[in-house]
Design a protein around this motif. Sequence first.
Motif, PDB file in Angstrom:
ATOM      1  N   HIS A   1       0.815  -1.205   0.000  1.00 17.71           N
ATOM      2  CA  HIS A   1       0.000   0.000   0.000  1.00 17.71           C
ATOM      3  C   HIS A   1       0.851   1.259   0.000  1.00 17.71           C
ATOM      4  O   HIS A   1       2.058   1.213   0.257  1.00 17.71           O
ATOM      5  CB  HIS A   1      -0.914   0.022   1.238  1.00 17.71           C
ATOM      6  CG  HIS A   1      -0.194   0.251   2.523  1.00 17.71           C
ATOM      7  ND1 HIS A   1       0.398  -0.776   3.241  1.00 17.71           N
ATOM      8  CD2 HIS A   1       0.054   1.386   3.239  1.00 17.71           C
ATOM      9  CE1 HIS A   1       0.956  -0.296   4.326  1.00 17.71           C
ATOM     10  NE2 HIS A   1       0.773   1.031   4.364  1.00 17.71           N
TER      11      HIS A   1
ATOM     12  N   VAL B   1      -5.697   8.965   2.391  1.00 17.81           N
ATOM     13  CA  VAL B   1      -5.958   7.955   1.366  1.00 17.81           C
ATOM     14  C   VAL B   1      -4.989   6.785   1.523  1.00 17.81           C
ATOM     15  O   VAL B   1      -3.763   6.976   1.492  1.00 17.81           O
ATOM     16  CB  VAL B   1      -5.833   8.550  -0.053  1.00 17.81           C
ATOM     17  CG1 VAL B   1      -6.188   7.499  -1.109  1.00 17.81           C
ATOM     18  CG2 VAL B   1      -6.704   9.785  -0.205  1.00 17.81           C
TER      19      VAL B   1
ATOM     20  N   SER C   1      -4.085   3.402  -0.449  1.00 14.72           N
ATOM     21  CA  SER C   1      -4.314   2.708  -1.716  1.00 14.72           C
ATOM     22  C   SER C   1      -3.323   1.570  -1.843  1.00 14.72           C
ATOM     23  O   SER C   1      -2.189   1.647  -1.339  1.00 14.72           O
ATOM     24  CB  SER C   1      -4.172   3.660  -2.903  1.00 14.72           C
ATOM     25  OG  SER C   1      -2.891   4.271  -2.908  1.00 14.72           O
TER      26      SER C   1
ATOM     27  N   ARG D   1      -6.981  -3.740  -7.297  1.00 13.14           N
ATOM     28  CA  ARG D   1      -6.561  -2.504  -6.646  1.00 13.14           C
ATOM     29  C   ARG D   1      -7.627  -2.140  -5.610  1.00 13.14           C
ATOM     30  O   ARG D   1      -8.808  -2.402  -5.821  1.00 13.14           O
ATOM     31  CB  ARG D   1      -6.424  -1.388  -7.667  1.00 13.14           C
ATOM     32  CG  ARG D   1      -5.277  -1.596  -8.664  1.00 13.14           C
ATOM     33  CD  ARG D   1      -5.350  -0.633  -9.836  1.00 13.14           C
ATOM     34  NE  ARG D   1      -6.468  -0.932 -10.705  1.00 13.14           N
ATOM     35  CZ  ARG D   1      -7.476  -0.095 -10.975  1.00 13.14           C
ATOM     36  NH1 ARG D   1      -7.506   1.110 -10.409  1.00 13.14           N
ATOM     37  NH2 ARG D   1      -8.452  -0.453 -11.780  1.00 13.14           N
TER      38      ARG D   1
ATOM     39  N   GLU E   1      -8.810   0.895  -2.436  1.00 17.99           N
ATOM     40  CA  GLU E   1      -8.583   2.212  -1.843  1.00 17.99           C
ATOM     41  C   GLU E   1      -9.511   2.396  -0.650  1.00 17.99           C
ATOM     42  O   GLU E   1     -10.678   1.993  -0.680  1.00 17.99           O
ATOM     43  CB  GLU E   1      -8.830   3.322  -2.856  1.00 17.99           C
ATOM     44  CG  GLU E   1      -8.516   4.708  -2.296  1.00 17.99           C
ATOM     45  CD  GLU E   1      -8.512   5.787  -3.353  1.00 17.99           C
ATOM     46  OE1 GLU E   1      -7.558   5.820  -4.163  1.00 17.99           O
ATOM     47  OE2 GLU E   1      -9.464   6.583  -3.391  1.00 17.99           O
TER      48      GLU E   1
ATOM     49  N   ARG F   1     -10.497   5.631   1.972  1.00 15.91           N
ATOM     50  CA  ARG F   1     -10.356   7.068   2.225  1.00 15.91           C
ATOM     51  C   ARG F   1     -11.094   7.418   3.507  1.00 15.91           C
ATOM     52  O   ARG F   1     -12.193   6.927   3.737  1.00 15.91           O
ATOM     53  CB  ARG F   1     -10.966   7.889   1.092  1.00 15.91           C
ATOM     54  CG  ARG F   1     -10.187   7.863  -0.202  1.00 15.91           C
ATOM     55  CD  ARG F   1     -10.929   8.616  -1.321  1.00 15.91           C
ATOM     56  NE  ARG F   1     -10.102   8.680  -2.502  1.00 15.91           N
ATOM     57  CZ  ARG F   1      -9.462   9.782  -2.908  1.00 15.91           C
ATOM     58  NH1 ARG F   1      -9.605  10.912  -2.231  1.00 15.91           N
ATOM     59  NH2 ARG F   1      -8.700   9.759  -3.984  1.00 15.91           N
TER      60      ARG F   1
ATOM     61  N   THR G   1     -12.800  -1.686  -4.079  1.00 11.70           N
ATOM     62  CA  THR G   1     -11.771  -2.360  -4.870  1.00 11.70           C
ATOM     63  C   THR G   1     -12.133  -2.238  -6.351  1.00 11.70           C
ATOM     64  O   THR G   1     -13.199  -1.721  -6.713  1.00 11.70           O
ATOM     65  CB  THR G   1     -11.646  -3.861  -4.516  1.00 11.70           C
ATOM     66  OG1 THR G   1     -12.720  -4.581  -5.133  1.00 11.70           O
ATOM     67  CG2 THR G   1     -11.658  -4.086  -3.014  1.00 11.70           C
ATOM     68  N   SER G   2     -11.264  -2.765  -7.190  1.00 12.69           N
ATOM     69  CA  SER G   2     -11.512  -2.730  -8.635  1.00 12.69           C
ATOM     70  C   SER G   2     -12.361  -3.910  -9.098  1.00 12.69           C
ATOM     71  O   SER G   2     -12.564  -4.091 -10.300  1.00 12.69           O
ATOM     72  CB  SER G   2     -10.178  -2.720  -9.395  1.00 12.69           C
ATOM     73  OG  SER G   2      -9.394  -3.850  -9.069  1.00 12.69           O
TER      74      SER G   2
ATOM     75  N   ALA H   1     -10.705   4.465  -6.791  1.00 16.37           N
ATOM     76  CA  ALA H   1     -10.531   5.872  -6.411  1.00 16.37           C
ATOM     77  C   ALA H   1     -11.776   6.675  -6.748  1.00 16.37           C
ATOM     78  O   ALA H   1     -12.255   7.483  -5.939  1.00 16.37           O
ATOM     79  CB  ALA H   1      -9.308   6.458  -7.117  1.00 16.37           C
TER      80      ALA H   1
ATOM     81  N   THR I   1     -14.660   5.654  -4.246  1.00 16.73           N
ATOM     82  CA  THR I   1     -14.554   6.198  -2.891  1.00 16.73           C
ATOM     83  C   THR I   1     -14.731   7.707  -2.881  1.00 16.73           C
ATOM     84  O   THR I   1     -15.352   8.251  -1.956  1.00 16.73           O
ATOM     85  CB  THR I   1     -13.206   5.808  -2.264  1.00 16.73           C
ATOM     86  OG1 THR I   1     -12.136   6.227  -3.118  1.00 16.73           O
ATOM     87  CG2 THR I   1     -13.119   4.306  -2.032  1.00 16.73           C
TER      88      THR I   1
END
Length: 774
Positions: A195, A205, A207, A221, A223, A225, A258-259, A271, A274
């Motif tokens: 990360h 953040v 990530s 991926r 993230e 926040r 997540t992706s 991203a 979030t």
Amino acid sequence: MAAAGFAAPAASAMRAVPEAHAHRLWYSQPAKEWVEALPVGNGRAGAMVFGGVARERLQLNEDTLWAGGPYDPVNPAARAALPEVRRLIFAGRYAEAQALADAKLMARPLKQMPYQTVGDLFIEMSRLEGAEVRDYERALDLDAALATTRFTADGTRFRREVLACPIRQIIAVRLSADRPGAISCGIGFASPLRHALAIDGNTLVLSGRNGDKEGVAGALRFEARVCVIARGGSFAARDGKIVLHGADEATLLIAIATSFRRFDDVDADPAAITRARLDAAAATGFTTIATDTASEHRRLYRNVQLDLGRTPAADLPTDVRIRTSEQAHDPALAALYFNYGRYLLICASRPKSQPANLQGIWNDSLNPPWGSKYTININTEMNYWPAEITGLAECTAPLIEMISQIAETGARTAREMYGAGGWVAHHNTDLWRATAPIDGAQWGLWPTGGAWLCTHLWNRYDYGRDAKWLATVYPLMRGAAEFFVDVLQRDPSTGFLVTNPSLSPENHHPHGSSLCAGPAMDMQILRDLFEQTAAAAGVLGIDAQFAAQLRTTRTQLAPDKIGALGQLQEWQEDWDAAAPERQHRHVSHLYGLYPSHQINLEETPALAAAARRSLDLRGDESTGWATAWRANLWARLGDGERAHRILRFLLGPGRTYPNMFDAHPPFQIDGNFGGAAAIAEMLLQSRNDEILLLPALPRAWPDGSVRGLRARGACTVDLEWRAHRLTRATLVSATGGDYQVRLGARRVAATLRPGRPLHLSGARLRAAESIGSG
């Protein structure tokens, strides 16, 4: 509005504010261990709240953060080796069959992917280190879905509130005090995953990427926040943290994504997700978010209210009640456990989330026990046992979506591994919907996991009676049945159709192996699958030829047998007496008693007696989830005293952690759900259009009431009882129809009109031959 296929509860089930003591966990000290922390969740994201004074820890999860990425585990050598494995099993050469299966049939990789933690959010109030702390309390309000920590330190009263909003898909925290300028803290992330940390204004953040596992590269991926919104004071970025000083109040808004889009698509933008969630939530104050969270949670949670009576023990802290529960008379603890189970299911399984896994959504590890996967030889199914009967049908939506996805991956497994049509899933699956057999042949070469899951599709229809919805899932049921029509084998010694290879989860017979042909559980599951699929075709007026084929094939399945010990046989051979583990945690061969209705006291008394004998031989005390299954089985046998004795053990300190999580040990959430289901089964049972009232009421609950339980046939049931006798029952059917209502040995016919409540006194029910709603 209720989602398609999920009938809204009857108006009578929507209740007023419940009594607080039955809906609140509370403690007089912070959590030191993870199994003392309190869970919040919104279906997708969850947090474990520790309630520290100078340092608060929120351990965070997001339900699509698993290791690995899309992968295909089918062993290319499996199909060619399968006939020889079958031959060896029919020849009684079980150890040889298992060795060959391990070499040729098992998945590559042999293990599936684990569910993983995001990490932790820490709120550090260093000024409170060493402070004198008084009046400490942390609590979880099950009705409001709100975790609260309160304490006085150096003369200032602090309050911390944490929730997970299902509407805005965020976790929110409010920090407040009774003195202006008292909120000073550092806010930081930590994660065991790869990360990076960044600070963007008032937003921290985190990530990173998920982990690799078993040779499968991490493809996700993620993230997390946290947006810090303060009233008064100042803040700064320092050492990778946001430092807040002298605020009157602060709100932290946490978004995690997540992706992951689905098991074969990992191209979402975490991203963007979030940021959008935080932007939307930041425009609203914490009070509104909390109000909206409570309202949405209560829409489901308040469908059912249970009162089993209370004693002074109900006034003690929750951990004390658990610690003393096996000695104290505390009927309200069972009601709290029931309510907690429903709370956990709402928090862990909502439409568009992933299904509840072995730990719901709460996990603090990268490599949790059993991967915290979906173990579909009992545990995933048990997670959803309380859903229909306790008014949470909507919570089954993620399970149903998962079934539709493993039908996709399972079609390839059926074709490439077995040369069969339809689809198959073995004893585990994961985020990537892997369906090949894993772990080792002795555990994983069990082909009826997908078939068992399909019985939940029929249950959803049977409780709601929505034929349009049934049409959407019928292809899944048909595909599962089609696979077994293709692969069932004729047992050369009996002439019956059996599964081969298979096993009785996760038990060993006395011939150096677990592999066998036609274990009792398989035959019972397939009897349900074939009958339910045929019945679904009849409801829909389609597929008559296939339905007839299923019913014919069903008659050729190996029947249940009673062994020399008077027990229900677990295998086709009478091996139970010599089995290495006489008290094995799994009671797979009793599937036909519960959750199925194939074995029951009225229609199959000899088999019911054999099931009772099997339970006696197995013993009452086992791992957490296995103890819960035993309680359900005794409830089906009408033995409320035995069910309650087992339930009391389940709620004791050996099988329940201080935060009320089930102790396998270690933690598995299925015991919570199985225990909640058992309590419901003791009060109400139904099969087809027959409704059993108080079928296993124990002496420990002499007076009580329950409102909003659901019976098959779209029927809501309210019950009240005094001195162990039913005093009042109210039945409301959304669809109407003719029902058989049973109270003890008394059976009466009841005709209900759609939406018209039928109120019955216990005396009238005991005296009537037939009753109706006007």
